[in-house]
Design a protein around this motif. Structure first.
Motif, PDB file in Angstrom:
ATOM      1  N   UNK A   1       0.854  -1.187   0.000  1.00 34.13           N
ATOM      2  CA  UNK A   1       0.000   0.000   0.000  1.00 34.13           C
ATOM      3  C   UNK A   1       0.894   1.242   0.000  1.00 34.13           C
ATOM      4  N   UNK A   2       1.355   1.651  -1.178  1.00 32.58           N
ATOM      5  CA  UNK A   2       2.294   2.769  -1.301  1.00 32.58           C
ATOM      6  C   UNK A   2       1.639   3.947  -2.008  1.00 32.58           C
ATOM      7  N   UNK A   3       1.592   5.076  -1.308  1.00 29.22           N
ATOM      8  CA  UNK A   3       1.110   6.312  -1.899  1.00 29.22           C
ATOM      9  C   UNK A   3       2.230   7.325  -1.812  1.00 29.22           C
ATOM     10  N   UNK A   4       2.235   8.260  -2.724  1.00 32.68           N
ATOM     11  CA  UNK A   4       3.227   9.334  -2.683  1.00 32.68           C
ATOM     12  C   UNK A   4       2.631  10.580  -3.311  1.00 32.68           C
ATOM     13  N   UNK A   5       3.159  11.732  -2.900  1.00 35.98           N
ATOM     14  CA  UNK A   5       2.710  13.005  -3.450  1.00 35.98           C
ATOM     15  C   UNK A   5       3.764  13.538  -4.406  1.00 35.98           C
ATOM     16  N   UNK A   6       3.315  14.028  -5.550  1.00 40.34           N
ATOM     17  CA  UNK A   6       4.178  14.657  -6.550  1.00 40.34           C
ATOM     18  C   UNK A   6       3.477  15.913  -7.024  1.00 40.34           C
ATOM     19  N   UNK A   7       4.101  17.048  -6.843  1.00 45.78           N
ATOM     20  CA  UNK A   7       3.524  18.308  -7.300  1.00 45.78           C
ATOM     21  C   UNK A   7       2.186  18.623  -6.664  1.00 45.78           C
ATOM     22  N   UNK A   8       1.994  18.260  -5.398  1.00 46.19           N
ATOM     23  CA  UNK A   8       0.753  18.568  -4.698  1.00 46.19           C
ATOM     24  C   UNK A   8      -0.369  17.579  -4.916  1.00 46.19           C
ATOM     25  N   UNK A   9      -0.152  16.526  -5.698  1.00 44.60           N
ATOM     26  CA  UNK A   9      -1.167  15.506  -5.933  1.00 44.60           C
ATOM     27  C   UNK A   9      -0.678  14.177  -5.377  1.00 44.60           C
ATOM     28  N   UNK A  10      -1.587  13.426  -4.779  1.00 45.16           N
ATOM     29  CA  UNK A  10      -1.251  12.136  -4.187  1.00 45.16           C
ATOM     30  C   UNK A  10      -1.593  11.028  -5.177  1.00 45.16           C
ATOM     31  N   UNK A  11      -0.650  10.102  -5.325  1.00 44.90           N
ATOM     32  CA  UNK A  11      -0.816   8.986  -6.250  1.00 44.90           C
ATOM     33  C   UNK A  11      -0.648   7.668  -5.507  1.00 44.90           C
ATOM     34  N   UNK A  12      -1.439   6.678  -5.889  1.00 41.76           N
ATOM     35  CA  UNK A  12      -1.249   5.315  -5.414  1.00 41.76           C
ATOM     36  C   UNK A  12      -0.202   4.695  -6.331  1.00 41.76           C
ATOM     37  N   UNK A  13       1.012   4.548  -5.845  1.00 46.77           N
ATOM     38  CA  UNK A  13       2.105   4.045  -6.679  1.00 46.77           C
ATOM     39  C   UNK A  13       2.294   2.528  -6.559  1.00 46.77           C
ATOM     40  N   UNK A  14       1.428   1.878  -5.781  1.00 49.09           N
ATOM     41  CA  UNK A  14       1.558   0.436  -5.546  1.00 49.09           C
ATOM     42  C   UNK A  14       1.611  -0.373  -6.838  1.00 49.09           C
ATOM     43  N   UNK A  15       0.672  -0.178  -7.777  1.00 48.72           N
ATOM     44  CA  UNK A  15       0.733  -1.018  -8.979  1.00 48.72           C
ATOM     45  C   UNK A  15       1.959  -0.755  -9.847  1.00 48.72           C
ATOM     46  N   UNK A  16       2.566   0.420  -9.714  1.00 50.44           N
ATOM     47  CA  UNK A  16       3.706   0.790 -10.562  1.00 50.44           C
ATOM     48  C   UNK A  16       5.046   0.306 -10.012  1.00 50.44           C
ATOM     49  N   UNK A  17       5.101  -0.079  -8.750  1.00 51.39           N
ATOM     50  CA  UNK A  17       6.383  -0.444  -8.124  1.00 51.39           C
ATOM     51  C   UNK A  17       7.225  -1.418  -8.950  1.00 51.39           C
TER      52      UNK A  17
END
Length: 138
Positions: free
Chosen positions: A91-107
């Motif tokens: 369950x990995x989320x991260x913020x880039x440029x003020x927007x939060x993304x669920x990066x789990x599927x991209x890992x």
């Protein structure tokens, strides 16, 4: 009668004479080393991705219609304290440029490897990935 002159050495298809008179010599090189444009950040290392996890595989997955948003159907306001809770490989989320993304599927698809992307799981990754071209980083 004089003996024939000795044959010049060959280098890359051109004759190179050991004497300064006669024969061809190689021109001086004009090739310059490319400039190091990545001066502030550490060197980028790409890792070998597992079969089925290349850039084209990610593009195919994105266009497949599969739910990559983990069931989220609307935009949510995420606080920094809530973002910190999403910092695991499952369950990995991260913020880039003020927007939060669920990066789990991209890992598993990230060119720098899961480890590099996990550095920003649960926090703002704008500064880390801002030093790279964001179109290539994500």
């Amino acid at each position: 009668m004089m003996p024939p002159p000795s044959l010049p050495a060959k280098a890359g298809g051109l004759s190179v004479s050991s004497t300064s008179s006669g024969g061809l010599s190689l021109p001086p090189t004009t090739t310059k080393k490319p400039p190091n444009v990545n001066t502030k950040a550490k060197a980028r290392n790409k890792v070998a991705l597992a079969p089925g996890y290349g850039p084209l595989d990610w593009a195919r997955l994105k266009s497949s219609g599969e739910d990559l948003r983990a069931g989220v159907t609307s935009l949510l306001r995420i606080t920094p304290s809530e973002l910190k809770l999403h910092n695991t490989r499952e369950d990995a989320w991260s913020a880039f440029g003020g927007k939060v993304y669920n990066i789990t599927p991209y890992l598993p698809y990230h060119p720098g490897g899961e480890k590099e992307l996990m550095r920003v799981a649960g926090r703002d990754g704008t500064k880390l990935f801002g030093s790279f071209d964001t179109a290539q980083a994500l």
